[in-house]
Design an enzyme around this catalytic site. Structure first.
Site, PDB file in Angstrom:
ATOM      1  N   ARG A 126       0.982  -1.226  -0.122  1.00 62.26           N
ATOM      2  CA  ARG A 126      -0.077  -0.032  -0.062  1.00 62.26           C
ATOM      3  C   ARG A 126       0.986   1.328  -0.008  1.00 62.26           C
ATOM      4  NH1 ARG A 126      -2.982  -3.067   3.716  1.00 62.26           N
ATOM      5  NH2 ARG A 126      -4.873  -4.190   2.679  1.00 62.26           N
ATOM      6  N   LYS A 144       2.965  11.181 -11.424  1.00 61.99           N
ATOM      7  CA  LYS A 144       2.005  10.298 -12.157  1.00 61.99           C
ATOM      8  C   LYS A 144       2.979   8.996 -12.321  1.00 61.99           C
ATOM      9  CE  LYS A 144      -1.089  13.382 -14.604  1.00 61.99           C
ATOM     10  NZ  LYS A 144      -1.365  13.949 -16.075  1.00 61.99           N
ATOM     11  N   GLU A 148       8.851  18.072 -24.928  1.00 64.80           N
ATOM     12  CA  GLU A 148       8.084  18.367 -23.461  1.00 64.80           C
ATOM     13  C   GLU A 148       8.643  19.684 -23.304  1.00 64.80           C
ATOM     14  OE1 GLU A 148       5.729  16.734 -22.731  1.00 64.80           O
ATOM     15  OE2 GLU A 148       5.820  14.347 -22.781  1.00 64.80           O
ATOM     16  N   LYS A 178       6.523  22.980 -14.277  1.00 63.37           N
ATOM     17  CA  LYS A 178       5.749  21.567 -13.864  1.00 63.37           C
ATOM     18  C   LYS A 178       5.792  21.733 -12.414  1.00 63.37           C
ATOM     19  CE  LYS A 178       4.717  17.031 -14.359  1.00 63.37           C
ATOM     20  NZ  LYS A 178       5.006  15.938 -15.114  1.00 63.37           N
ATOM     21  N   GLU A 185      -4.776  16.784 -11.026  1.00 67.86           N
ATOM     22  CA  GLU A 185      -5.316  17.098 -12.207  1.00 67.86           C
ATOM     23  C   GLU A 185      -6.976  17.262 -12.355  1.00 67.86           C
ATOM     24  OE1 GLU A 185      -3.041  15.450 -15.742  1.00 67.86           O
ATOM     25  OE2 GLU A 185      -5.041  15.617 -16.497  1.00 67.86           O
ATOM     26  N   ARG A 197      -3.520  21.259 -14.171  1.00 71.92           N
ATOM     27  CA  ARG A 197      -2.622  20.288 -14.565  1.00 71.92           C
ATOM     28  C   ARG A 197      -2.877  19.583 -16.084  1.00 71.92           C
ATOM     29  NH1 ARG A 197       0.755  15.716 -11.021  1.00 71.92           N
ATOM     30  NH2 ARG A 197       1.850  14.848 -12.920  1.00 71.92           N
ATOM     31  N   ASN A 219      -0.947  18.363 -20.724  1.00 69.25           N
ATOM     32  CA  ASN A 219      -1.361  17.288 -21.624  1.00 69.25           C
ATOM     33  C   ASN A 219      -1.258  18.234 -23.201  1.00 69.25           C
ATOM     34  OD1 ASN A 219      -1.540  14.777 -20.484  1.00 69.25           O
ATOM     35  ND2 ASN A 219      -3.114  15.969 -19.237  1.00 69.25           N
ATOM     36  N   HIS A 261      -1.020  15.921 -26.246  1.00 73.14           N
ATOM     37  CA  HIS A 261      -0.779  14.448 -25.732  1.00 73.14           C
ATOM     38  C   HIS A 261      -2.177  13.571 -26.239  1.00 73.14           C
ATOM     39  CE1 HIS A 261       2.405  15.975 -23.421  1.00 73.14           C
ATOM     40  NE2 HIS A 261       2.731  14.718 -22.976  1.00 73.14           N
ATOM     41  N   HIS A 264      -1.028  10.466 -27.874  1.00 74.89           N
ATOM     42  CA  HIS A 264      -1.219   9.258 -27.242  1.00 74.89           C
ATOM     43  C   HIS A 264      -2.079   8.276 -28.064  1.00 74.89           C
ATOM     44  CE1 HIS A 264      -0.886  10.502 -22.870  1.00 74.89           C
ATOM     45  NE2 HIS A 264       0.307  10.166 -23.468  1.00 74.89           N
ATOM     46  N   HIS A 278       7.428   8.539 -27.635  1.00 77.11           N
ATOM     47  CA  HIS A 278       6.419   9.434 -27.127  1.00 77.11           C
ATOM     48  C   HIS A 278       6.751  10.767 -27.216  1.00 77.11           C
ATOM     49  CE1 HIS A 278       3.603  10.807 -23.652  1.00 77.11           C
ATOM     50  NE2 HIS A 278       4.583  11.778 -23.371  1.00 77.11           N
TER      51      HIS A 278
HETATM   52  P1  NAD Z   1      12.406   5.678 -22.177  1.00 75.12           P
HETATM   53  O1  NAD Z   1      12.101   5.430 -20.773  1.00 75.12           O
HETATM   54  O2  NAD Z   1      11.730   4.379 -23.167  1.00 75.12           O
HETATM   55  O3  NAD Z   1      13.803   5.935 -22.556  1.00 75.12           O
HETATM   56  C1  NAD Z   1      13.987   6.131 -23.918  1.00 75.12           C
HETATM   57  C2  NAD Z   1      15.349   5.121 -24.538  1.00 75.12           C
HETATM   58  O4  NAD Z   1      16.666   5.834 -23.969  1.00 75.12           O
HETATM   59  C3  NAD Z   1      15.265   3.877 -23.639  1.00 75.12           C
HETATM   60  O5  NAD Z   1      15.747   2.917 -24.914  1.00 75.12           O
HETATM   61  C4  NAD Z   1      16.287   3.835 -22.860  1.00 75.12           C
HETATM   62  O6  NAD Z   1      16.707   2.691 -22.432  1.00 75.12           O
HETATM   63  C5  NAD Z   1      17.163   4.613 -23.080  1.00 75.12           C
HETATM   64  N1  NAD Z   1      18.077   5.578 -22.100  1.00 75.12           N
HETATM   65  C6  NAD Z   1      17.715   5.937 -21.129  1.00 75.12           C
HETATM   66  N2  NAD Z   1      18.658   6.787 -20.592  1.00 75.12           N
HETATM   67  C7  NAD Z   1      19.572   6.560 -21.274  1.00 75.12           C
HETATM   68  C8  NAD Z   1      21.012   7.075 -21.108  1.00 75.12           C
HETATM   69  N3  NAD Z   1      21.135   7.837 -20.350  1.00 75.12           N
HETATM   70  N4  NAD Z   1      21.818   6.705 -21.982  1.00 75.12           N
HETATM   71  C9  NAD Z   1      21.374   6.066 -23.223  1.00 75.12           C
HETATM   72  N5  NAD Z   1      20.247   5.245 -23.301  1.00 75.12           N
HETATM   73  C10 NAD Z   1      19.357   5.653 -22.368  1.00 75.12           C
HETATM   74  O7  NAD Z   1      11.488   6.784 -22.741  1.00 75.12           O
HETATM   75  P2  NAD Z   1      11.259   8.294 -22.093  1.00 75.12           P
HETATM   76  O8  NAD Z   1      11.232   9.343 -23.307  1.00 75.12           O
HETATM   77  O9  NAD Z   1      12.333   8.598 -21.180  1.00 75.12           O
HETATM   78  O10 NAD Z   1       9.942   8.232 -21.625  1.00 75.12           O
HETATM   79  C11 NAD Z   1       8.734   8.120 -22.164  1.00 75.12           C
HETATM   80  C12 NAD Z   1       7.603   7.440 -21.175  1.00 75.12           C
HETATM   81  O11 NAD Z   1       7.555   8.436 -20.289  1.00 75.12           O
HETATM   82  C13 NAD Z   1       6.410   7.251 -21.789  1.00 75.12           C
HETATM   83  O12 NAD Z   1       5.996   6.030 -21.293  1.00 75.12           O
HETATM   84  C14 NAD Z   1       5.543   8.373 -21.279  1.00 75.12           C
HETATM   85  O13 NAD Z   1       4.194   7.969 -21.360  1.00 75.12           O
HETATM   86  C15 NAD Z   1       6.042   8.564 -19.942  1.00 75.12           C
HETATM   87  N6  NAD Z   1       5.748   9.885 -19.579  1.00 75.12           N
HETATM   88  C16 NAD Z   1       5.251  10.111 -18.368  1.00 75.12           C
HETATM   89  C17 NAD Z   1       5.070  11.279 -17.674  1.00 75.12           C
HETATM   90  C18 NAD Z   1       4.642  11.421 -16.153  1.00 75.12           C
HETATM   91  O14 NAD Z   1       4.248  12.605 -15.720  1.00 75.12           O
HETATM   92  N7  NAD Z   1       4.916  10.251 -15.701  1.00 75.12           N
HETATM   93  C19 NAD Z   1       5.398  12.340 -18.496  1.00 75.12           C
HETATM   94  C20 NAD Z   1       5.794  12.350 -19.718  1.00 75.12           C
HETATM   95  C21 NAD Z   1       6.233  11.068 -20.179  1.00 75.12           C
HETATM   96  N1  GLY Z   2       2.970  14.789 -18.022  1.00 73.84           N
HETATM   97  C1  GLY Z   2       1.623  15.384 -17.762  1.00 73.84           C
HETATM   98  C2  GLY Z   2       1.614  15.252 -15.999  1.00 73.84           C
HETATM   99  O1  GLY Z   2       2.450  15.165 -15.563  1.00 73.84           O
HETATM  100  O2  GLY Z   2       0.661  15.856 -15.811  1.00 73.84           O
END
Ligand code: NAD
Ligand code: GLY
Length: 368
Positions: free
Chosen positions: A126, A148, A190, A232, A242, A246, A250, A253, A257, A270
């Protein structure tokens, strides 16, 4: 904001007793004092993926005090693995190691790892502590901040999840040296988003500094990350779950998405989908008469300058878009809600777009 050198700064996400710092700088992975103050107890689980493990896992683990019980989990790499099955592997490792409620999870990686580890932390017994160590630009400016967490579902992006804040965010900009250029551009999407929704001066700064940002010049990168995280942090402090403002985070997005889910997770990054999605949102804002042609041209130019796509995928019909967009989390009842631009630096959430108009835009929108 405090500053010890031009690339070093600490910001704060102000959420009462759940407040936490965002440390930004160089050579942070490997510094014990950046992690140990935020550990809940003696048990630490570091979770990363197969690509990042050989680069940073040993260094991070070596910085943890020797008396701690440290375990690691290395997951497969890719958006297609952002699933409940992979989160279950983290739960399995925690239970097999006998970790209790005073354990701490450390997410070492991009947004995929961060979102999954956050969800594992939110749900294990939890809720246990976790720390974000983001290693992509996208995760450093966005996903590691704000709490998130979650996974994808075959029918929709990020459809399963929870709000769960980290204890700290550690942004080591040196990690960007190993990041592929395409991933860097995805992160810039972003960064541009913050300028478009909240800060026209930041957008102008980005227009001037885009080549240096893409070349990973440390001071420019640190400034871009800090300004993004500050925007942010302010928005999250105002509206953690949100209910209102917030949702502006998006921008692009809802279209993005839809692209990611339709193309198969991992085929469009993404950030690439968000880049094209922001171009579509800006175009719709222009068609509604909310931003003029010059503002639309600036929006498209800055997205393109980050080497991001403007066009939508060739294999996606208007019906494909509309079917996916109806599943968006912002929608209320059957009303489609979109983030649109009133001006550069000023966004709103609107349900004012008639479906016919959206369809006309989608039919005419360029495909790649
Ligand atoms: P990712 O985590 O897939 O990383 C991108 C690629 O880079 C992967 O292949 C990873 O292994 C590689 N990588 C990471 N760090 C590295 C480094 N320092 N050197 C070499 N390679 C490296 O993608 P991302 O773009 O970081 O994140 C995308 C995800 O984040 C999506 O799932 C999206 O929905 C999510 N997201 C979440 C939020 C939130 O608020 N929680 C906001 C925006 C995006
Ligand atoms: N990336 C959108 C949020 O964190 O609200």
């Amino acid at each position: 904001m405090t500053s010890t050198a031009s690339t070093q700064r600490t910001l704060h996400v102000a959420l009462g007793e759940r407040s936490y710092p965002i440390h930004i700088g160089t050579e942070l992975i490997g510094r014990a004092d950046m992690l140990t103050p935020y550990l809940a107890g003696q048990q630490v689980m570091v979770v990363t993926n197969e690509t990042i493990a050989p680069l940073y896992l040993e260094k991070l683990c070596a910085s943890l005090p020797k008396h701690l019980e440290v375990r690691t989990v290395v997951l497969p790499d890719g958006e297609q693995y952002k699933t409940i099955e992979q989160v279950s592997r983290i739960w399995d490792a925690l239970l097999e190691a006998g970790f209790n409620r005073r354990c701490t999870l450390i997410a070492l990686g991009g947004g995929v790892i961060g979102d999954m580890v956050g969800y594992a932390a939110a749900s294990y017994q939890r809720g246990v502590a976790f720390i974000q160590v983001p290693t992509t630009l996208l995760s450093q400016v966005d996903s590691s901040v704000g709490g998130k967490t979650g996974v994808n579902h075959p029918l929709g992006k990020n459809m399963i999840g929870a709000f769960w804040q980290p204890k700290a965010v550690l942004v080591d900009i040196d990690s960007l040296k190993s990041l592929p250029r395409r991933e860097l551009s995805a992160g810039v999407a972003e960064v541009i988003k913050y300028g478009l929704i909240r800060d026209e001066a930041f957008l102008s700064w980005l227009e001037a500094n885009m080549p240096a940002l893409l070349d990973v010049e440390p001071e420019v990168v640190a400034e871009a990350i800090a300004r993004s995280c500050q925007i942010k942090a302010d928005i999250v402090a105002e509206d953690e779950t949100e209910q209102g403002v917030r949702a502006l985070l998006n921008l692009g997005h809802t279209f993005g998405h839809a692209i990611e889910a339709h193309q198969g997770y991992g085929n469009w990054l993404h950030g690439e989908a968000v880049g094209a999605g922001m171009a579509m949102a800006a175009t719709l804002s222009n068609r509604l008469g909310w931003i003029d042609d010059a503002a639309l041209a600036r929006s498209l130019a800055v997205i393109e300058s980050a080497e991001l796509p403007l066009a939508a995928p060739a294999n996606m019909s208007s019906d494909d878009f509309l079917a996916r967009m109806r599943l968006d989390k912002k929608n209320i009842d059957t009303r489609l809600r979109l983030v649109l631009l009133n001006a550069l630096g000023d966004a709103c959430v609107s349900d004012a777009t008639p479906t016919d108009m959206l369809r006309t835009l989608l039919d005419a929108y360029p495909r790649c």
